[in-house]
Motif scaffolding. Structure first.
Motif, PDB file in Angstrom:
ATOM      1  N   MET A   1       0.927  -1.194   0.055  1.00 29.08           N
ATOM      2  CA  MET A   1       0.026  -0.009  -0.014  1.00 29.08           C
ATOM      3  C   MET A   1       0.853   1.052  -0.150  1.00 29.08           C
ATOM      4  SD  MET A   1      -2.871   1.428   2.769  1.00 29.08           S
ATOM      5  CE  MET A   1      -4.137   0.172   2.329  1.00 29.08           C
ATOM      6  N   LYS A   2       0.462   2.137  -0.746  1.00 27.29           N
ATOM      7  CA  LYS A   2       1.262   3.450  -0.906  1.00 27.29           C
ATOM      8  C   LYS A   2       0.553   4.566  -0.314  1.00 27.29           C
ATOM      9  CE  LYS A   2       3.889   6.275  -4.357  1.00 27.29           C
ATOM     10  NZ  LYS A   2       4.194   6.290  -5.597  1.00 27.29           N
ATOM     11  N   VAL A   3       1.228   5.350   0.632  1.00 25.42           N
ATOM     12  CA  VAL A   3       0.710   6.155   1.525  1.00 25.42           C
ATOM     13  C   VAL A   3       1.458   7.498   1.348  1.00 25.42           C
ATOM     14  CG1 VAL A   3       0.136   6.948   4.081  1.00 25.42           C
ATOM     15  CG2 VAL A   3       0.265   4.669   3.477  1.00 25.42           C
ATOM     16  N   LEU A   4       0.649   8.738   1.156  1.00 29.63           N
ATOM     17  CA  LEU A   4       1.181   9.855   1.111  1.00 29.63           C
ATOM     18  C   LEU A   4       0.989  10.673   2.567  1.00 29.63           C
ATOM     19  CD1 LEU A   4       2.615  12.443  -0.293  1.00 29.63           C
ATOM     20  CD2 LEU A   4       0.172  13.090  -1.037  1.00 29.63           C
ATOM     21  N   ILE A   5       2.111  11.279   3.211  1.00 29.82           N
ATOM     22  CA  ILE A   5       1.865  11.715   4.356  1.00 29.82           C
ATOM     23  C   ILE A   5       2.027  13.138   4.266  1.00 29.82           C
ATOM     24  CG2 ILE A   5       3.036  12.111   6.865  1.00 29.82           C
ATOM     25  CD1 ILE A   5       3.966   9.280   6.207  1.00 29.82           C
ATOM     26  N   ILE A   6       1.091  14.028   4.383  1.00 30.11           N
ATOM     27  CA  ILE A   6       1.175  15.526   4.196  1.00 30.11           C
ATOM     28  C   ILE A   6       0.944  15.874   5.654  1.00 30.11           C
ATOM     29  CG2 ILE A   6      -0.006  17.379   3.096  1.00 30.11           C
ATOM     30  CD1 ILE A   6      -1.530  15.527   1.212  1.00 30.11           C
ATOM     31  N   GLU A   7       2.086  16.538   6.140  1.00 28.55           N
ATOM     32  CA  GLU A   7       2.263  17.197   7.295  1.00 28.55           C
ATOM     33  C   GLU A   7       3.350  18.112   7.351  1.00 28.55           C
ATOM     34  OE1 GLU A   7       2.141  18.262  10.859  1.00 28.55           O
ATOM     35  OE2 GLU A   7       0.774  16.557  10.699  1.00 28.55           O
ATOM     36  N   ASP A   8       3.267  19.558   7.930  1.00 35.76           N
ATOM     37  CA  ASP A   8       4.046  20.377   8.027  1.00 35.76           C
ATOM     38  C   ASP A   8       5.098  20.406   9.163  1.00 35.76           C
ATOM     39  OD1 ASP A   8       2.099  21.090   9.621  1.00 35.76           O
ATOM     40  OD2 ASP A   8       2.313  23.309   9.422  1.00 35.76           O
ATOM     41  N   ASN A   9       4.691  19.637  10.177  1.00 35.62           N
ATOM     42  CA  ASN A   9       5.602  19.287  11.426  1.00 35.62           C
ATOM     43  C   ASN A   9       6.558  18.196  10.882  1.00 35.62           C
ATOM     44  OD1 ASN A   9       6.722  17.876  13.619  1.00 35.62           O
ATOM     45  ND2 ASN A   9       5.243  19.533  14.802  1.00 35.62           N
ATOM     46  N   HIS A  10       7.795  18.324  10.712  1.00 38.72           N
ATOM     47  CA  HIS A  10       8.757  17.319  10.257  1.00 38.72           C
ATOM     48  C   HIS A  10       9.087  16.137  11.244  1.00 38.72           C
ATOM     49  CE1 HIS A  10      10.225  19.722   6.519  1.00 38.72           C
ATOM     50  NE2 HIS A  10       9.587  20.557   7.077  1.00 38.72           N
ATOM     51  N   PHE A  31       5.673  18.539   2.801  1.00 42.40           N
ATOM     52  CA  PHE A  31       5.246  19.584   3.885  1.00 42.40           C
ATOM     53  C   PHE A  31       4.643  20.761   3.575  1.00 42.40           C
ATOM     54  CE2 PHE A  31       9.198  16.779   4.215  1.00 42.40           C
ATOM     55  CZ  PHE A  31       9.141  16.189   5.200  1.00 42.40           C
ATOM     56  N   THR A  32       4.289  20.991   2.401  1.00 39.41           N
ATOM     57  CA  THR A  32       3.472  22.084   2.112  1.00 39.41           C
ATOM     58  C   THR A  32       2.377  21.818   1.230  1.00 39.41           C
ATOM     59  OG1 THR A  32       4.822  22.600   0.027  1.00 39.41           O
ATOM     60  CG2 THR A  32       5.572  23.630   2.125  1.00 39.41           C
ATOM     61  N   PHE A  33       1.400  22.690   1.200  1.00 40.49           N
ATOM     62  CA  PHE A  33       0.182  22.404   0.312  1.00 40.49           C
ATOM     63  C   PHE A  33       0.516  22.272  -1.324  1.00 40.49           C
ATOM     64  CE2 PHE A  33      -3.001  24.188  -2.379  1.00 40.49           C
ATOM     65  CZ  PHE A  33      -4.109  23.693  -1.947  1.00 40.49           C
ATOM     66  N   GLN A  34       1.460  23.257  -1.696  1.00 40.46           N
ATOM     67  CA  GLN A  34       1.888  23.152  -2.936  1.00 40.46           C
ATOM     68  C   GLN A  34       2.614  21.782  -3.522  1.00 40.46           C
ATOM     69  OE1 GLN A  34       1.065  25.181  -5.464  1.00 40.46           O
ATOM     70  NE2 GLN A  34       2.014  23.710  -6.686  1.00 40.46           N
ATOM     71  N   GLU A  35       3.402  21.371  -2.501  1.00 40.47           N
ATOM     72  CA  GLU A  35       4.321  20.151  -2.775  1.00 40.47           C
ATOM     73  C   GLU A  35       3.208  19.065  -2.743  1.00 40.47           C
ATOM     74  OE1 GLU A  35       8.099  17.656  -0.827  1.00 40.47           O
ATOM     75  OE2 GLU A  35       7.092  19.351   0.450  1.00 40.47           O
ATOM     76  N   ALA A  36       2.442  18.997  -1.824  1.00 44.99           N
ATOM     77  CA  ALA A  36       1.295  17.880  -1.717  1.00 44.99           C
ATOM     78  C   ALA A  36       0.251  17.940  -3.119  1.00 44.99           C
ATOM     79  CB  ALA A  36       0.193  18.036  -0.873  1.00 44.99           C
ATOM     80  N   ASP A  46      -2.924   5.166  -2.397  1.00 48.47           N
ATOM     81  CA  ASP A  46      -3.950   4.241  -1.841  1.00 48.47           C
ATOM     82  C   ASP A  46      -4.523   4.766  -0.677  1.00 48.47           C
ATOM     83  OD1 ASP A  46      -3.493   1.849  -3.411  1.00 48.47           O
ATOM     84  OD2 ASP A  46      -1.466   1.639  -2.527  1.00 48.47           O
ATOM     85  N   SER A  47      -3.615   5.678   0.119  1.00 47.39           N
ATOM     86  CA  SER A  47      -4.146   6.402   1.432  1.00 47.39           C
ATOM     87  C   SER A  47      -3.231   7.541   1.777  1.00 47.39           C
ATOM     88  CB  SER A  47      -4.038   5.437   2.747  1.00 47.39           C
ATOM     89  OG  SER A  47      -4.489   5.964   3.829  1.00 47.39           O
ATOM     90  N   ILE A  48      -3.997   8.546   2.279  1.00 48.56           N
ATOM     91  CA  ILE A  48      -3.450   9.910   2.460  1.00 48.56           C
ATOM     92  C   ILE A  48      -3.718  10.153   3.929  1.00 48.56           C
ATOM     93  CG2 ILE A  48      -3.424  12.357   2.114  1.00 48.56           C
ATOM     94  CD1 ILE A  48      -4.710  11.558  -0.703  1.00 48.56           C
ATOM     95  N   ILE A  49      -2.613  10.565   4.682  1.00 44.14           N
ATOM     96  CA  ILE A  49      -2.701  10.946   6.007  1.00 44.14           C
ATOM     97  C   ILE A  49      -2.600  12.726   5.819  1.00 44.14           C
ATOM     98  CG2 ILE A  49      -1.547  11.209   8.265  1.00 44.14           C
ATOM     99  CD1 ILE A  49      -0.628   8.293   7.804  1.00 44.14           C
ATOM    100  N   ASN A  58      -5.047  25.234   3.022  1.00 43.54           N
ATOM    101  CA  ASN A  58      -6.253  24.511   3.750  1.00 43.54           C
ATOM    102  C   ASN A  58      -6.026  22.858   3.139  1.00 43.54           C
ATOM    103  OD1 ASN A  58      -8.106  22.897   4.781  1.00 43.54           O
ATOM    104  ND2 ASN A  58      -9.312  24.730   5.304  1.00 43.54           N
ATOM    105  N   GLY A  59      -5.469  22.091   3.851  1.00 43.65           N
ATOM    106  CA  GLY A  59      -5.270  20.669   3.587  1.00 43.65           C
ATOM    107  C   GLY A  59      -6.579  20.092   2.835  1.00 43.65           C
ATOM    108  N   LEU A  60      -7.572  20.498   3.321  1.00 42.99           N
ATOM    109  CA  LEU A  60      -9.112  20.080   2.713  1.00 42.99           C
ATOM    110  C   LEU A  60      -9.315  20.533   1.365  1.00 42.99           C
ATOM    111  CD1 LEU A  60     -11.385  20.614   5.943  1.00 42.99           C
ATOM    112  CD2 LEU A  60     -10.473  18.687   5.415  1.00 42.99           C
ATOM    113  N   GLN A  61      -8.615  21.288   0.950  1.00 42.43           N
ATOM    114  CA  GLN A  61      -8.973  21.674  -0.281  1.00 42.43           C
ATOM    115  C   GLN A  61      -8.146  20.612  -1.346  1.00 42.43           C
ATOM    116  OE1 GLN A  61      -7.151  25.792  -0.503  1.00 42.43           O
ATOM    117  NE2 GLN A  61      -9.380  26.627  -0.326  1.00 42.43           N
ATOM    118  N   LEU A  62      -7.312  20.026  -0.680  1.00 40.39           N
ATOM    119  CA  LEU A  62      -6.515  18.887  -1.555  1.00 40.39           C
ATOM    120  C   LEU A  62      -7.500  17.894  -1.952  1.00 40.39           C
ATOM    121  CD1 LEU A  62      -3.144  18.921   0.385  1.00 40.39           C
ATOM    122  CD2 LEU A  62      -3.417  19.899  -2.017  1.00 40.39           C
TER     123      LEU A  62
END
Length: 64
Positions: A1-10, A31-36, A46-49, A58-62
């Motif tokens: 399973m491939k997971v994308l972690i979108i979190e600005d706290n390193h 770590f940023t909206f644009q990078e995500a 398969d999944s996004i955190i 705002n992450g919800l816009q993604l």
């Protein structure tokens, strides 16, 4: 399973990444909206955190 972690706290992103990779998940971090946004248009996951309070958006816009 491939997971994308979108979190600005390193540190938090690193902890999540380490835990999931030990459980045999394939993970990528951003770590940023644009990078995500770039990763989400280029790859399939398969999944996004998702952190909803990113420094540049705002992450919800993604989810649209």
């Amino acid at each position: 399973m491939k997971v994308l972690i979108i979190e600005d706290n390193h540190e938090l992103a690193s902890n999540i990444y380490q835990f999931l990779t030990r459980e045999s998940y394939v993970c990528e971090c951003c770590f940023t909206f644009q990078e995500a946004r770039e990763k989400l248009t280029a790859y399939r996951y398969d999944s996004i955190i998702l952190d909803i309070m990113l420094p540049d958006g705002n992450g919800l816009q993604l989810l649209d």
